[in-house]
Design an enzyme around this catalytic site. Sequence first.
Site, PDB file in Angstrom:
ATOM      1  N   TRP A 102       3.581 -18.073  -7.344  1.00 49.80           N
ATOM      2  CA  TRP A 102       2.473 -17.150  -7.034  1.00 49.80           C
ATOM      3  C   TRP A 102       1.392 -17.858  -6.247  1.00 49.80           C
ATOM      4  O   TRP A 102       0.788 -17.280  -5.340  1.00 49.80           O
ATOM      5  CB  TRP A 102       1.944 -16.489  -8.303  1.00 49.80           C
ATOM      6  CG  TRP A 102       2.987 -15.565  -8.878  1.00 49.80           C
ATOM      7  CD1 TRP A 102       3.696 -15.742 -10.020  1.00 49.80           C
ATOM      8  CD2 TRP A 102       3.478 -14.354  -8.279  1.00 49.80           C
ATOM      9  NE1 TRP A 102       4.590 -14.712 -10.178  1.00 49.80           N
ATOM     10  CE2 TRP A 102       4.483 -13.849  -9.133  1.00 49.80           C
ATOM     11  CE3 TRP A 102       3.173 -13.655  -7.110  1.00 49.80           C
ATOM     12  CZ2 TRP A 102       5.178 -12.669  -8.856  1.00 49.80           C
ATOM     13  CZ3 TRP A 102       3.863 -12.474  -6.837  1.00 49.80           C
ATOM     14  CH2 TRP A 102       4.853 -11.996  -7.694  1.00 49.80           C
ATOM     15  N   ASP A 187      -6.434 -16.821 -10.157  1.00 46.47           N
ATOM     16  CA  ASP A 187      -5.504 -15.725 -10.411  1.00 46.47           C
ATOM     17  C   ASP A 187      -5.077 -15.822 -11.878  1.00 46.47           C
ATOM     18  O   ASP A 187      -4.332 -16.719 -12.258  1.00 46.47           O
ATOM     19  CB  ASP A 187      -4.288 -15.859  -9.478  1.00 46.47           C
ATOM     20  CG  ASP A 187      -3.201 -14.823  -9.769  1.00 46.47           C
ATOM     21  OD1 ASP A 187      -3.394 -13.980 -10.663  1.00 46.47           O
ATOM     22  OD2 ASP A 187      -2.157 -14.877  -9.083  1.00 46.47           O
ATOM     23  N   LYS A 211       0.160  -6.826 -17.386  1.00 46.83           N
ATOM     24  CA  LYS A 211       0.665  -7.759 -18.407  1.00 46.83           C
ATOM     25  C   LYS A 211      -0.159  -7.606 -19.689  1.00 46.83           C
ATOM     26  O   LYS A 211       0.351  -7.107 -20.683  1.00 46.83           O
ATOM     27  CB  LYS A 211       0.651  -9.197 -17.885  1.00 46.83           C
ATOM     28  CG  LYS A 211       1.678  -9.387 -16.750  1.00 46.83           C
ATOM     29  CD  LYS A 211       1.080 -10.156 -15.636  1.00 46.83           C
ATOM     30  CE  LYS A 211       1.820 -10.203 -14.330  1.00 46.83           C
ATOM     31  NZ  LYS A 211       3.236 -10.178 -14.254  1.00 46.83           N
TER      32      LYS A 211
HETATM   33  N1  PMP Z   1      -0.002 -13.463  -9.554  1.00 46.31           N
HETATM   34  C1  PMP Z   1       0.708 -13.689 -10.676  1.00 46.31           C
HETATM   35  C2  PMP Z   1       0.393 -14.896 -11.502  1.00 46.31           C
HETATM   36  C3  PMP Z   1       1.705 -12.789 -11.052  1.00 46.31           C
HETATM   37  O1  PMP Z   1       2.406 -13.002 -12.170  1.00 46.31           O
HETATM   38  C4  PMP Z   1       1.953 -11.650 -10.250  1.00 46.31           C
HETATM   39  C5  PMP Z   1       2.991 -10.617 -10.610  1.00 46.31           C
HETATM   40  N2  PMP Z   1       3.890 -10.890 -11.547  1.00 46.31           N
HETATM   41  C6  PMP Z   1       1.209 -11.474  -9.094  1.00 46.31           C
HETATM   42  C7  PMP Z   1       0.231 -12.398  -8.778  1.00 46.31           C
HETATM   43  C8  PMP Z   1       1.451 -10.300  -8.186  1.00 46.31           C
HETATM   44  O2  PMP Z   1       0.985  -9.153  -8.809  1.00 46.31           O
HETATM   45  P1  PMP Z   1       1.195  -7.700  -8.201  1.00 46.31           P
HETATM   46  O3  PMP Z   1       2.639  -7.364  -8.353  1.00 46.31           O
HETATM   47  O4  PMP Z   1       0.292  -6.873  -9.070  1.00 46.31           O
HETATM   48  O5  PMP Z   1       0.763  -7.729  -6.794  1.00 46.31           O
END
Ligand code: PMP
Length: 375
Positions: A102, A187, A211
């Site tokens: 991520w 994040d 989550k």
């Molecule tokens: N950052 C992290 C740490 C994630 O776990 C996720 C999704 N699992 C995201 C960003 C992306 O999130 P989204 O699908 O809501 O764009």
Amino acid sequence: MARTMNFNAGPAALPLAALERARQELTDFAGSGMSVMEHSHRGKDYEKVHDEAIALLRELLDVRDTHEVLFLQGGASQMFAQIPMNLLEEGSVADYVVTGAWGEKALSEAKAVAKLFDADVHLACSTGTGDGKEKSYVRAPLPSEVNVTPRAAYLHVTSNETIHGVEFEADAARPFPQGGGVPLVVDMSSDFLWKKLDVSRFGLVYAGAQKNIGPSGIVVAIVSKELVAKGRKDIPKIFQLRTHAENKSLYNTPPTFGVYMVRNVLAWLKEQGGLPAMEARNRQKAAKLYSVIDANTGFFRCPVEKQIRSVMNVVFRLPSEQQEEALVAEAKKRGMVGLKGHRSVGGIRVSTYNAVEPAWVDALCELMQEFAKRG
Ligand code: PMP
């Protein structure tokens, strides 16, 4: 009907009480003869829910007047672009610490924005080793490895790498990297609201709701008023954090049902004893899983360095992919789902967010013990 033991990484399990409250109120919200989804977002009935959700977040995290609490859309992925869009200017630099997939994505989006703005993005540290399918992230950087640009616009960190099971500050020995006065942007999509957090340390924290907070479709952002004020004014209004701060996240139509569900989840969380109670419950769940793994090292293997192991996403391998598939299949027979590791890394991943019941983890630990015994 028995409730499925849901270990999905997100969208993830929601507290049953929050869902049942929604069921009760679904067709007649607050005696209005219609559902909350059918109310105007400018009406009093909805506004009350919206305000309550924000107030609960402020209360649970003790957010002071120095920070705004925002509900945004587009997912955490949109934030990967929206943050540099707001905070980069010509000649400025943003620093990124990458401890998993991520963080890589956040870095890549920031680079795209930086190009448009004649700004720069600097990799302050990456803990990745190997390439392509072999790329792995198993540790947190030491403070001495993080090379922050003096006067960077911000330092971006991924608090919990959902795919790799790598989390900062699950253990006090692995604090967030410090920027020496550079605003910390974090994040927290997969580890928001599982324990107390001193929000005043951060310029901006953000988390996709799916989550620990509610359904997908909402991003919660807590951002310092200072950063909001610094934000660019020449990008489209809808992307300016200022717009949402000035309009209490009601600039345009918010995902009203999503915000309503966030309210229900937060009310449940408060009723459970708030974040201290969640922390105790979550640490216990994770500790049980890691202790089964560590007591059977000839069979299970957690690749992640101990002090950075995630409390929210416990990842591990079995001796073979066939055995991993067998574990997932047997778990399914017993009412457990969502255990397959992310497609990019394989293995098993157990997500243990707030709404995951301790009894579900006990059931899974029992199954894991059986597998280890069988060998
Ligand atoms: N950052 C992290 C740490 C994630 O776990 C996720 C999704 N699992 C995201 C960003 C992306 O999130 P989204 O699908 O809501 O764009």
